[in-house]
Design a protein around this motif. Structure first.
Motif, PDB file in Angstrom:
ATOM      1  N   SER A  95       0.853  -1.191   0.000  1.00 49.94           N
ATOM      2  CA  SER A  95       0.000   0.000   0.000  1.00 49.94           C
ATOM      3  C   SER A  95       0.886   1.237   0.000  1.00 49.94           C
ATOM      4  O   SER A  95       2.051   1.180   0.416  1.00 49.94           O
ATOM      5  N   ASP A  96       0.328   2.346  -0.434  1.00 50.82           N
ATOM      6  CA  ASP A  96       1.070   3.608  -0.452  1.00 50.82           C
ATOM      7  C   ASP A  96       1.530   3.988   0.954  1.00 50.82           C
ATOM      8  O   ASP A  96       2.636   4.503   1.140  1.00 50.82           O
ATOM      9  N   THR A  97       0.679   3.720   1.934  1.00 51.18           N
ATOM     10  CA  THR A  97       1.021   4.081   3.313  1.00 51.18           C
ATOM     11  C   THR A  97       2.228   3.301   3.804  1.00 51.18           C
ATOM     12  O   THR A  97       3.163   3.867   4.378  1.00 51.18           O
ATOM     13  N   ILE A  98       2.232   1.998   3.548  1.00 51.15           N
ATOM     14  CA  ILE A  98       3.361   1.174   3.980  1.00 51.15           C
ATOM     15  C   ILE A  98       4.633   1.613   3.266  1.00 51.15           C
ATOM     16  O   ILE A  98       5.697   1.728   3.863  1.00 51.15           O
ATOM     17  N   LEU A  99       4.510   1.866   1.994  1.00 46.62           N
ATOM     18  CA  LEU A  99       5.694   2.255   1.230  1.00 46.62           C
ATOM     19  C   LEU A  99       6.248   3.596   1.686  1.00 46.62           C
ATOM     20  O   LEU A  99       7.463   3.766   1.818  1.00 46.62           O
ATOM     21  N   SER A 100       5.366   4.547   1.942  1.00 49.61           N
ATOM     22  CA  SER A 100       5.850   5.872   2.310  1.00 49.61           C
ATOM     23  C   SER A 100       6.391   5.898   3.728  1.00 49.61           C
ATOM     24  O   SER A 100       7.345   6.622   4.020  1.00 49.61           O
ATOM     25  N   MET A 101       5.802   5.095   4.606  1.00 50.91           N
ATOM     26  CA  MET A 101       6.242   5.112   6.008  1.00 50.91           C
ATOM     27  C   MET A 101       7.429   4.200   6.253  1.00 50.91           C
ATOM     28  O   MET A 101       8.312   4.521   7.051  1.00 50.91           O
ATOM     29  N   LEU A 102       7.439   3.054   5.586  1.00 49.10           N
ATOM     30  CA  LEU A 102       8.442   2.042   5.900  1.00 49.10           C
ATOM     31  C   LEU A 102       9.314   1.638   4.729  1.00 49.10           C
ATOM     32  O   LEU A 102      10.373   1.045   4.931  1.00 49.10           O
ATOM     33  N   GLY A 103       8.847   1.877   3.525  1.00 47.56           N
ATOM     34  CA  GLY A 103       9.600   1.419   2.362  1.00 47.56           C
ATOM     35  C   GLY A 103       9.767  -0.089   2.357  1.00 47.56           C
ATOM     36  O   GLY A 103      10.763  -0.627   1.877  1.00 47.56           O
ATOM     37  N   TYR A 104       8.751  -0.775   2.840  1.00 45.68           N
ATOM     38  CA  TYR A 104       8.838  -2.226   3.063  1.00 45.68           C
ATOM     39  C   TYR A 104       8.179  -2.984   1.916  1.00 45.68           C
ATOM     40  O   TYR A 104       7.111  -2.616   1.449  1.00 45.68           O
ATOM     41  N   TRP A 105       8.832  -4.057   1.497  1.00 40.31           N
ATOM     42  CA  TRP A 105       8.259  -5.005   0.540  1.00 40.31           C
ATOM     43  C   TRP A 105       8.363  -6.404   1.126  1.00 40.31           C
ATOM     44  O   TRP A 105       9.366  -6.732   1.749  1.00 40.31           O
ATOM     45  N   GLY A 106       7.355  -7.220   0.896  1.00 40.18           N
ATOM     46  CA  GLY A 106       7.417  -8.623   1.242  1.00 40.18           C
ATOM     47  C   GLY A 106       8.325  -9.357   0.276  1.00 40.18           C
ATOM     48  O   GLY A 106       8.985  -8.757  -0.581  1.00 40.18           O
ATOM     49  N   GLN A 107       8.336 -10.682   0.383  1.00 42.46           N
ATOM     50  CA  GLN A 107       9.235 -11.476  -0.471  1.00 42.46           C
ATOM     51  C   GLN A 107       8.663 -11.706  -1.856  1.00 42.46           C
ATOM     52  O   GLN A 107       9.381 -12.071  -2.772  1.00 42.46           O
ATOM     53  N   GLY A 108       7.367 -11.469  -2.018  1.00 41.61           N
ATOM     54  CA  GLY A 108       6.729 -11.667  -3.316  1.00 41.61           C
ATOM     55  C   GLY A 108       6.481 -13.128  -3.625  1.00 41.61           C
ATOM     56  O   GLY A 108       6.944 -14.033  -2.914  1.00 41.61           O
ATOM     57  N   THR A 109       5.751 -13.368  -4.696  1.00 39.89           N
ATOM     58  CA  THR A 109       5.491 -14.726  -5.151  1.00 39.89           C
ATOM     59  C   THR A 109       5.663 -14.770  -6.662  1.00 39.89           C
ATOM     60  O   THR A 109       5.150 -13.905  -7.375  1.00 39.89           O
ATOM     61  N   GLN A 110       6.392 -15.754  -7.132  1.00 38.15           N
ATOM     62  CA  GLN A 110       6.742 -15.847  -8.558  1.00 38.15           C
ATOM     63  C   GLN A 110       5.599 -16.457  -9.356  1.00 38.15           C
ATOM     64  O   GLN A 110       5.086 -17.531  -9.003  1.00 38.15           O
ATOM     65  N   VAL A 111       5.235 -15.785 -10.418  1.00 40.23           N
ATOM     66  CA  VAL A 111       4.267 -16.305 -11.379  1.00 40.23           C
ATOM     67  C   VAL A 111       4.980 -16.457 -12.716  1.00 40.23           C
ATOM     68  O   VAL A 111       5.570 -15.499 -13.216  1.00 40.23           O
ATOM     69  N   THR A 112       4.928 -17.650 -13.259  1.00 36.61           N
ATOM     70  CA  THR A 112       5.548 -17.921 -14.549  1.00 36.61           C
ATOM     71  C   THR A 112       4.489 -18.516 -15.471  1.00 36.61           C
ATOM     72  O   THR A 112       3.858 -19.517 -15.131  1.00 36.61           O
ATOM     73  N   VAL A 113       4.299 -17.872 -16.616  1.00 36.97           N
ATOM     74  CA  VAL A 113       3.307 -18.319 -17.577  1.00 36.97           C
ATOM     75  C   VAL A 113       4.026 -18.791 -18.821  1.00 36.97           C
ATOM     76  O   VAL A 113       4.734 -18.012 -19.473  1.00 36.97           O
ATOM     77  N   SER A 114       3.835 -20.048 -19.160  1.00 35.62           N
ATOM     78  CA  SER A 114       4.485 -20.608 -20.340  1.00 35.62           C
ATOM     79  C   SER A 114       3.558 -20.513 -21.543  1.00 35.62           C
ATOM     80  O   SER A 114       2.340 -20.598 -21.411  1.00 35.62           O
ATOM     81  N   SER A 115       4.172 -20.362 -22.707  1.00 37.16           N
ATOM     82  CA  SER A 115       3.367 -20.231 -23.931  1.00 37.16           C
ATOM     83  C   SER A 115       3.078 -21.588 -24.548  1.00 37.16           C
ATOM     84  O   SER A 115       3.605 -22.600 -24.148  1.00 37.16           O
TER      85      SER A 115
END
Length: 115
Positions: A95-115
């Motif tokens: 969220s904008d609030t988290i980013l502006s206050m903490l600059g924090y990101w989680g680890q994320g989750t990888q999505v891979t789409v094959s053709s």
């Protein structure tokens, strides 16, 4: 203070579907303010869908992706349908609030789409 844990990514064929989850802990922000971002190789992180009462979707995902929330579980979801190879990325919630206050990101989750 806050923790964002993304999950649900994986490898899927084009045209397939995935549902991502974002577990939110900490009381710095309402989950209604949480949106989804993604980062593909060689690109900048982009906003996929904003938080708020009226989510705004990137043109590239309109009609295919849907954000939803479970307030009881403090979890935000991203339903992704008709996936395309260009959707391949690491997906993050935030969220904008988290980013502006903490600059924090989680680890994320990888999505891979094959053709």
């Amino acid at each position: 203070q806050v923790q964002l844990v993304e999950s649900g990514g994986g490898l899927v064929q084009a045209g397939g579907s995935l549902r991502l989850s974002c577990a939110v802990s900490g009381n710095i922000v309402s989950i209604n303010a949480i949106g989804w971002y993604r980062l593909a190789p060689g690109t900048r992180r982009e906003l996929v869908v904003s938080g708020g009462t009226t989510p705004h979707y990137a043109d590239s995902v309109k009609g295919r992706f849907t954000i939803s929330r479970d307030n009881a579980q403090n979890t935000v979801y991203l339903q992704m349908n008709d996936l395309k190879p260009e959707d391949t990325a690491v997906y993050y919630c935030n969220s904008d609030t988290i980013l502006s206050m903490l600059g924090y990101w989680g680890q994320g989750t990888q999505v891979t789409v094959s053709s």
